[in-house]
Design an enzyme around this catalytic site. Structure first.
Site, PDB file in Angstrom:
ATOM      1  N   LEU A   1       6.697   3.168   1.710  1.00  0.00           N
ATOM      2  CA  LEU A   1       7.602   2.019   1.839  1.00  0.00           C
ATOM      3  C   LEU A   1       8.671   2.217   2.906  1.00  0.00           C
ATOM      4  O   LEU A   1       9.237   3.296   3.050  1.00  0.00           O
ATOM      5  CB  LEU A   1       8.269   1.743   0.481  1.00  0.00           C
ATOM      6  CG  LEU A   1       7.289   1.493  -0.671  1.00  0.00           C
ATOM      7  CD1 LEU A   1       8.057   1.250  -1.968  1.00  0.00           C
ATOM      8  CD2 LEU A   1       6.354   0.325  -0.373  1.00  0.00           C
TER       9      LEU A   1
ATOM     10  N   LYS B   1       4.648 -10.240   9.187  1.00  0.00           N
ATOM     11  CA  LYS B   1       4.019  -9.197  10.025  1.00  0.00           C
ATOM     12  C   LYS B   1       2.488  -9.329   9.974  1.00  0.00           C
ATOM     13  O   LYS B   1       1.797  -9.188  10.975  1.00  0.00           O
ATOM     14  CB  LYS B   1       4.485  -7.837   9.500  1.00  0.00           C
ATOM     15  CG  LYS B   1       3.682  -6.658   9.908  1.00  0.00           C
ATOM     16  CD  LYS B   1       4.251  -6.063  11.165  1.00  0.00           C
ATOM     17  CE  LYS B   1       3.397  -4.969  11.760  1.00  0.00           C
ATOM     18  NZ  LYS B   1       2.531  -4.250  10.891  1.00  0.00           N
ATOM     19  N   ASP B   2       1.946  -9.597   8.767  1.00  0.00           N
ATOM     20  CA  ASP B   2       0.498  -9.782   8.592  1.00  0.00           C
ATOM     21  C   ASP B   2       0.246 -11.279   8.383  1.00  0.00           C
ATOM     22  O   ASP B   2      -0.147 -11.710   7.296  1.00  0.00           O
ATOM     23  CB  ASP B   2       0.028  -8.978   7.376  1.00  0.00           C
ATOM     24  CG  ASP B   2       0.293  -7.498   7.541  1.00  0.00           C
ATOM     25  OD1 ASP B   2      -0.580  -6.791   8.032  1.00  0.00           O
ATOM     26  OD2 ASP B   2       1.416  -7.051   7.202  1.00  0.00           O
TER      27      ASP B   2
ATOM     28  N   SER C   1       3.759   1.288   8.514  1.00  0.00           N
ATOM     29  CA  SER C   1       3.406   2.646   8.084  1.00  0.00           C
ATOM     30  C   SER C   1       2.589   3.347   9.171  1.00  0.00           C
ATOM     31  O   SER C   1       2.570   4.575   9.246  1.00  0.00           O
ATOM     32  CB  SER C   1       2.596   2.594   6.794  1.00  0.00           C
ATOM     33  OG  SER C   1       3.321   1.866   5.823  1.00  0.00           O
TER      34      SER C   1
ATOM     35  N   MET D   1       0.844  -1.204   0.000  1.00  0.00           N
ATOM     36  CA  MET D   1       0.000   0.000   0.000  1.00  0.00           C
ATOM     37  C   MET D   1       0.876   1.250   0.000  1.00  0.00           C
ATOM     38  O   MET D   1       0.402   2.349   0.298  1.00  0.00           O
ATOM     39  CB  MET D   1      -0.934  -0.015   1.205  1.00  0.00           C
ATOM     40  CG  MET D   1      -1.936  -1.163   1.154  1.00  0.00           C
ATOM     41  SD  MET D   1      -3.447  -0.833   2.061  1.00  0.00           S
ATOM     42  CE  MET D   1      -2.831  -0.632   3.710  1.00  0.00           C
ATOM     43  N   GLY D   2       2.171   1.073  -0.301  1.00  0.00           N
ATOM     44  CA  GLY D   2       3.069   2.231  -0.385  1.00  0.00           C
ATOM     45  C   GLY D   2       3.561   2.673   0.976  1.00  0.00           C
ATOM     46  O   GLY D   2       3.488   1.920   1.955  1.00  0.00           O
TER      47      GLY D   2
ATOM     48  N   HIS E   1       9.150  -3.499   3.703  1.00  0.00           N
ATOM     49  CA  HIS E   1       8.748  -3.734   2.308  1.00  0.00           C
ATOM     50  C   HIS E   1       9.961  -4.101   1.456  1.00  0.00           C
ATOM     51  O   HIS E   1       9.901  -5.006   0.624  1.00  0.00           O
ATOM     52  CB  HIS E   1       8.111  -2.472   1.709  1.00  0.00           C
ATOM     53  CG  HIS E   1       6.843  -2.034   2.379  1.00  0.00           C
ATOM     54  ND1 HIS E   1       6.748  -0.882   3.127  1.00  0.00           N
ATOM     55  CD2 HIS E   1       5.607  -2.580   2.396  1.00  0.00           C
ATOM     56  CE1 HIS E   1       5.514  -0.729   3.564  1.00  0.00           C
ATOM     57  NE2 HIS E   1       4.793  -1.750   3.143  1.00  0.00           N
TER      58      HIS E   1
ATOM     59  N   GLN F   1     -10.434  -2.797   1.950  1.00  0.00           N
ATOM     60  CA  GLN F   1      -9.936  -3.520   3.121  1.00  0.00           C
ATOM     61  C   GLN F   1      -9.939  -2.664   4.388  1.00  0.00           C
ATOM     62  O   GLN F   1      -9.520  -3.114   5.443  1.00  0.00           O
ATOM     63  CB  GLN F   1      -8.546  -4.100   2.861  1.00  0.00           C
ATOM     64  CG  GLN F   1      -7.415  -3.091   2.791  1.00  0.00           C
ATOM     65  CD  GLN F   1      -6.128  -3.753   2.335  1.00  0.00           C
ATOM     66  OE1 GLN F   1      -5.999  -4.158   1.175  1.00  0.00           O
ATOM     67  NE2 GLN F   1      -5.173  -3.890   3.231  1.00  0.00           N
TER      68      GLN F   1
HETATM   69  P1  AMP Z   1       1.388  -2.983   3.447  1.00  0.00           P
HETATM   70  O1  AMP Z   1       1.971  -1.941   2.562  1.00  0.00           O
HETATM   71  O2  AMP Z   1       1.318  -2.583   4.883  1.00  0.00           O
HETATM   72  O3  AMP Z   1       0.088  -3.543   2.919  1.00  0.00           O
HETATM   73  O4  AMP Z   1       2.418  -4.193   3.424  1.00  0.00           O
HETATM   74  C1  AMP Z   1       2.830  -4.781   2.225  1.00  0.00           C
HETATM   75  C2  AMP Z   1       3.599  -6.035   2.551  1.00  0.00           C
HETATM   76  O5  AMP Z   1       4.715  -5.711   3.379  1.00  0.00           O
HETATM   77  C3  AMP Z   1       2.767  -7.074   3.331  1.00  0.00           C
HETATM   78  O6  AMP Z   1       3.038  -8.363   2.835  1.00  0.00           O
HETATM   79  C4  AMP Z   1       3.262  -6.896   4.741  1.00  0.00           C
HETATM   80  O7  AMP Z   1       3.128  -8.068   5.528  1.00  0.00           O
HETATM   81  C5  AMP Z   1       4.733  -6.573   4.501  1.00  0.00           C
HETATM   82  N1  AMP Z   1       5.297  -5.875   5.679  1.00  0.00           N
HETATM   83  C6  AMP Z   1       4.768  -4.823   6.339  1.00  0.00           C
HETATM   84  N2  AMP Z   1       5.538  -4.498   7.411  1.00  0.00           N
HETATM   85  C7  AMP Z   1       6.574  -5.379   7.422  1.00  0.00           C
HETATM   86  C8  AMP Z   1       7.702  -5.573   8.280  1.00  0.00           C
HETATM   87  N3  AMP Z   1       7.921  -4.815   9.362  1.00  0.00           N
HETATM   88  N4  AMP Z   1       8.568  -6.580   7.982  1.00  0.00           N
HETATM   89  C9  AMP Z   1       8.362  -7.364   6.884  1.00  0.00           C
HETATM   90  N5  AMP Z   1       7.311  -7.242   6.043  1.00  0.00           N
HETATM   91  C10 AMP Z   1       6.427  -6.260   6.304  1.00  0.00           C
END
Ligand code: AMP
Length: 284
Positions: A33, A152-153, A189, A30-31, A37, A62
């Site tokens: 970064l 993380k998710d 983020s 979702m950016g 990421h 979502q």
């Molecule tokens: P998001 O932009 O928050 O939707 O995250 C995009 C991807 O980055 C998802 O697969 C998250 O699980 C991963 N992600 C987010 N935070 C972390 C982190 N601290 N360490 C590793 N991967 C992450």
């Protein structure tokens, strides 16, 4: 790095790369970064991807009502610079109209009854059907050979992995480890919503997970481990959505008798002020 906003442009590039025998790796985001990421990009390369595609899309479906969709940080310029530095081949950054040409409310919804309503799903009612819907669309547009998601998710990873399996999608799924700040707070983020005071106590979330892991190693009763953690977090001003010990392969509950020779995960979600934080720790 190619930046594409239109589906056809993405498809044409991917089609010609596939014809050349390239292995397409995909990381959806979702950016806004951060190093978490970026670590996913390295995982894709290690997994054998020869072309790396990233997407940036803040997916409205979502976010549940009253959540942070409008204030979610959008930092496209610095994001695309970071991606260029890490040799991404294509960045897909569609508008909402490209991803949802019809009224969002009349969209097909995808549900995973076993997982949608537990843990985060219980507290964010429409969250996972929105995630599954957008990831399904992105997979259909990009047609990746490999996709990577963050531990993380973790619940999100299990749901998407299940969708890939159940819908017979030919995609290899990888889960990359959590990247943390030096004090243990998982990068997110949403950390930037924290006040100075909240930021100081936020690392206690990871402390509670590490403490629970020690208690599991010492074979304490699961229910006591969960309750002790909830007490600890509540005393430190966290509002606890859940703190739960589960089987890592399917997120089923474990009881003390069966837990100790299984691969398990401890997951938690809390609110601190207006910020919702999630974290987990895997125990093999
Ligand atoms: P998001 O932009 O928050 O939707 O995250 C995009 C991807 O980055 C998802 O697969 C998250 O699980 C991963 N992600 C987010 N935070 C972390 C982190 N601290 N360490 C590793 N991967 C992450």
């Amino acid at each position: 790095m190619i930046i594409a906003e239109d589906i056809d442009v993405v498809r044409n590039h991917i089609k010609s790369w596939k014809a050349d025998g390239e292995k397409i790796g995909f990381v959806p985001t979702m950016g806004n970064l951060h190093k978490g990421h970026i670590s996913l990009i390295s995982s894709l390369k290690q997994a054998g991807a020869t072309k790396i595609i990233a997407s940036i899309f803040v997916n409205p479906t979502q976010f549940s009502i009253g959540e942070d969709y409008t204030e979610y940080p959008r930092t496209f310029d610095s994001d695309q610079k970071k991606l260029r530095k890490h040799s991404i081949d294509l960045l897909f950054s569609p508008s909402t109209e490209v991803m949802y040409p019809k009224n969002i409310l009349s969209e097909l919804t995808i549900k995973y009854p076993e997982y949608n309503n537990i843990l985060c799903g219980e507290h964010r009612p429409s969250h996972f059907s929105g995630v599954l819907c957008v990831v399904n669309k992105l997979f259909n547009i990009i047609n990746p050979d490999i996709a990577v998601f963050g531990q993380k998710d973790y619940q999100q990873f299990i749901l998407i992995k299940g969708m890939v399996r159940d819908l017979c999608m030919p995609i290899e799924m990888f889960c990359a480890p959590i990247v943390r700040e030096s004090d243990g707070l998982a990068l997110s983020s949403r950390n930037q919503y924290l006040s100075k005071q909240e930021r100081l106590i936020a690392p206690k979330l990871y402390e509670s997970l590490k403490e629970a892991k020690i208690s599991i190693d010492n074979k304490l009763k699961i229910v006591d481990i969960e309750n002790n953690a909830i007490d600890f977090l509540s005393k430190n001003n966290f509002l606890v959505d859940y703190f739960s010990v589960r089987r890592s392969k399917d997120l089923k509950k474990v009881d003390s008798n069966q837990s100790f020779n299984k691969s398990i995960i401890i997951l938690t979600a809390v609110k601190i002020g207006r910020t919702r934080l999630i974290d987990n720790i895997l125990i093999s």
